[in-house]
Design an enzyme around this catalytic site. Structure first.
Site, PDB file in Angstrom:
ATOM      1  CB  SER A 114      -1.106   0.096   1.281  1.00  0.00           C
ATOM      2  OG  SER A 114      -1.810   0.808   1.004  1.00  0.00           O
TER       3      SER A 114
ATOM      4  CG  ASP B 123      -5.917  -2.889  -3.934  1.00  0.00           C
ATOM      5  OD1 ASP B 123      -6.722  -1.901  -3.267  1.00  0.00           O
ATOM      6  OD2 ASP B 123      -5.246  -2.614  -3.817  1.00  0.00           O
TER       7      ASP B 123
ATOM      8  CG  HIS C 117      -5.055  -2.470  -0.260  1.00  0.00           C
ATOM      9  ND1 HIS C 117      -4.763  -2.238  -1.616  1.00  0.00           N
ATOM     10  CD2 HIS C 117      -4.221  -1.986   0.998  1.00  0.00           C
ATOM     11  CE1 HIS C 117      -4.183  -0.722  -0.470  1.00  0.00           C
ATOM     12  NE2 HIS C 117      -3.875  -1.447   0.001  1.00  0.00           N
TER      13      HIS C 117
END
Length: 506
Positions: free
Chosen positions: A169, A434, A459
């Site tokens: 991320s 995601d 994700h």
């Protein structure tokens, strides 16, 4: 073999009752692993870090937290660095996750560095706006560089050791940027689910959410849209307003004339679906085991259940189910509750878990606001980009408005190259489910880089430890990452033998 160092980012603070901005946060959780007994073996260590890397006349320092695992290291092995992000780092990652499996095979030394201003890494006495000026991705990258340069003496790491950064991320972005900004320090990087394009109005986020839901059941999307239309209609009647308050278990009466409260309610209810889609079946650890069983399929099955009277009732049932899972008694919808919470500057506050700090970074670097700007939005049009920009001003002051944010986002893209990063030996990994892949590199023409796009995964799914339920394409992605790392770790820094790879795994 060489030495490998790992850097990791983790955020686990979304159980807060005041969390209207939760989707702004891009995060990975803790790995779901039976090896939790090893967590007690991980000791916190502290690195003396510079407060301001870009002012040589400022000699102030602070203590930055890190962790180390020598268990898999052998002489001349690589160093894996797991990059911390907008939450407290977790010791579980020092013994679990895909990167640990790579470390076992490659005899790597593993390090994890916590991001400044998050977790227990407090550079300043509080989080006042004047102190948050030292919170930025640029300072964080310099922290990592300073750490790499100086930690070698602490553990007698030879200069020949090859360092590999890992991050998911926002730390996935940092991993790619670290390789670009400090290529002489970092041999390679694995950037998982990293958004690399700063954008204020991230309307594509909900486009991906809608597509994920529609792929499972198209009727799910139409029922969500109908439920939001019903809420809009009910807001026109004081009598029906009470029905909304009751069905969605609002903590306080809903003031239909308070536009920001209404916006916050719609954004919060949309977030129920967005959060589940973003982290769908990712094999992370949840304190409440019931949460791990809730998937986008779970929510859609509720939305198309004809035994429930109306789409509004189904939408409310989804909300109340997630309230229960998160041990919350009611839905906090008021805008002022968010502002009041995130305006607290104390390290002992609820906001210090990450909410205030990450909001500051979105207001001064990235934007990333998941808005209702998309045409014919499934979740209504009640949370436009100005709703989020107003939060910047209301939390941090009049300076932090649209003009500063526009300039900041332009500066971020100028510094980091948007989606045109040229530095080699970076693996970019994204999942089709995601929403953050819309701001990431899913295809590259750069020699010696790899883009892996995994159909059906969410994700940072590739970062978590393997599970029996993993899709075949997810298993293949982890194998490919291992193969490229092995190849790069036996190369010389100037070896140009590798080719560009764009891999779509169905």
């Amino acid at each position: 073999m060489k030495i490998i160092v790992c850097v990791f980012w983790c955020c686990v603070w979304w159980s807060s009752p005041v969390y209207s901005l939760k989707k702004i946060l891009v995060g990975v959780g803790e790995p779901n692993t039976p090896e939790n007994k090893n967590v007690n073996d991980v000791k916190d260590k502290w690195f003396i870090q510079k407060l301001d890397h870009f002012n040589p006349t400022d000699g102030r320092t602070w203590k930055q937290r890190y962790q180390v695992n020598f268990k898999y290291y052998k002489a001349n092995g690589p160093v894996f660095l797991m990059i911390g992000g907008e939450g407290e780092m977790s010791a579980k990652w020092m013994y679990s996750g895909a990167w640990i499996e790579y470390a076992k095979e490659m005899n790597a030394l593993c390090l994890q560095l916590e991001h400044r201003y998050y977790g227990k890494s407090h550079p300043t006495e509080d989080m006042s706006t004047k102190n948050l000026v030292y919170l930025s991705s640029e300072q964080a990258l310099a922290d990592l560089a300073e750490f790499i340069v100086n930690i070698k003496n602490t553990y007698s790491i030879p200069n020949s050791a090859k360092w590999v950064a890992f991050g998911g991320s926002y730390p996935g972005s940092l991993a790619a940027w670290l390789r670009m900004k400090y290529p002489h320090l970092l041999h390679a990087a694995v950037s998982s689910s990293g958004p690399l394009l700063a954008k204020i109005d991230f309307k594509e986020y909900f486009e991906v959410v809608e597509n994920a839901l529609a792929t499972y059941k198209p009727e799910c999307v139409s029922q969500i849209k109908l439920a939001n239309q019903m809420i809009n209609d009910f807001l026109q009647s004081d009598e029906k307003l009470k029905i909304i308050e009751q069905k969605f278990k609002l903590c306080k009466p809903l003031d239909k004339y308070n536009k920001k409260d209404v916006s916050n309610l719609f954004e919060t209810l949309a977030g129920n679906f967005a959060d589940i889609v973003q982290y769908n079946k990712d094999n992370r650890f949840y304190l409440n085991s019931e949460r791990s069983s809730i998937t986008l399929e779970t929510l859609c099955d509720i939305m198309v259940d004809n035994s429930i009277t109306s789409s509004l009732d189904r939408y409310a049932l989804v909300n109340n189910k997630l309230l229960s899972v998160n041990n919350l008694s009611c839905t906090e919808h008021t805008y002022s509750s968010v502002i009041n919470s995130y305006s607290n500057t104390s390290w002992n506050s609820e906001a210090a878990a990450g909410g205030r700090q990450w909001t500051y970074q979105t207001c001064t670097e990235f934007g990333f606001y998941q808005t209702s700007s998309q045409n014919d939005h499934t979740f209504g049009n009640q949370f436009p980009v100005n709703f989020f920009i107003d939060m910047c001003t209301d939390i941090f002051g009049d300076l932090y408005g649209s003009e500063l944010l526009s300039n900041a986002v332009n500066r971020t893209n100028m510094m980091y190259g948007e989606l045109n990063i040229r530095e080699g030996r970076v693996i970019y990994v994204h999942g089709s489910v995601d929403p953050w892949h819309a701001l990431g590199i899913t295809h590259t023409k750069v020699k010696d880089n790899v883009a892996i796009f995994i159909q059906g995964t969410a994700h940072c799914a590739n970062m978590y430890p393997p599970a029996s339920t993993d899709l075949p394409q997810l298993k293949k992605a982890r194998t490919l990452i291992r193969a490229f790392l092995n190849e790069w770790l036996i190369e010389n820094d100037n070896d140009d033998s590798s080719q560009t790879d764009n891999i779509l795994i169905n």
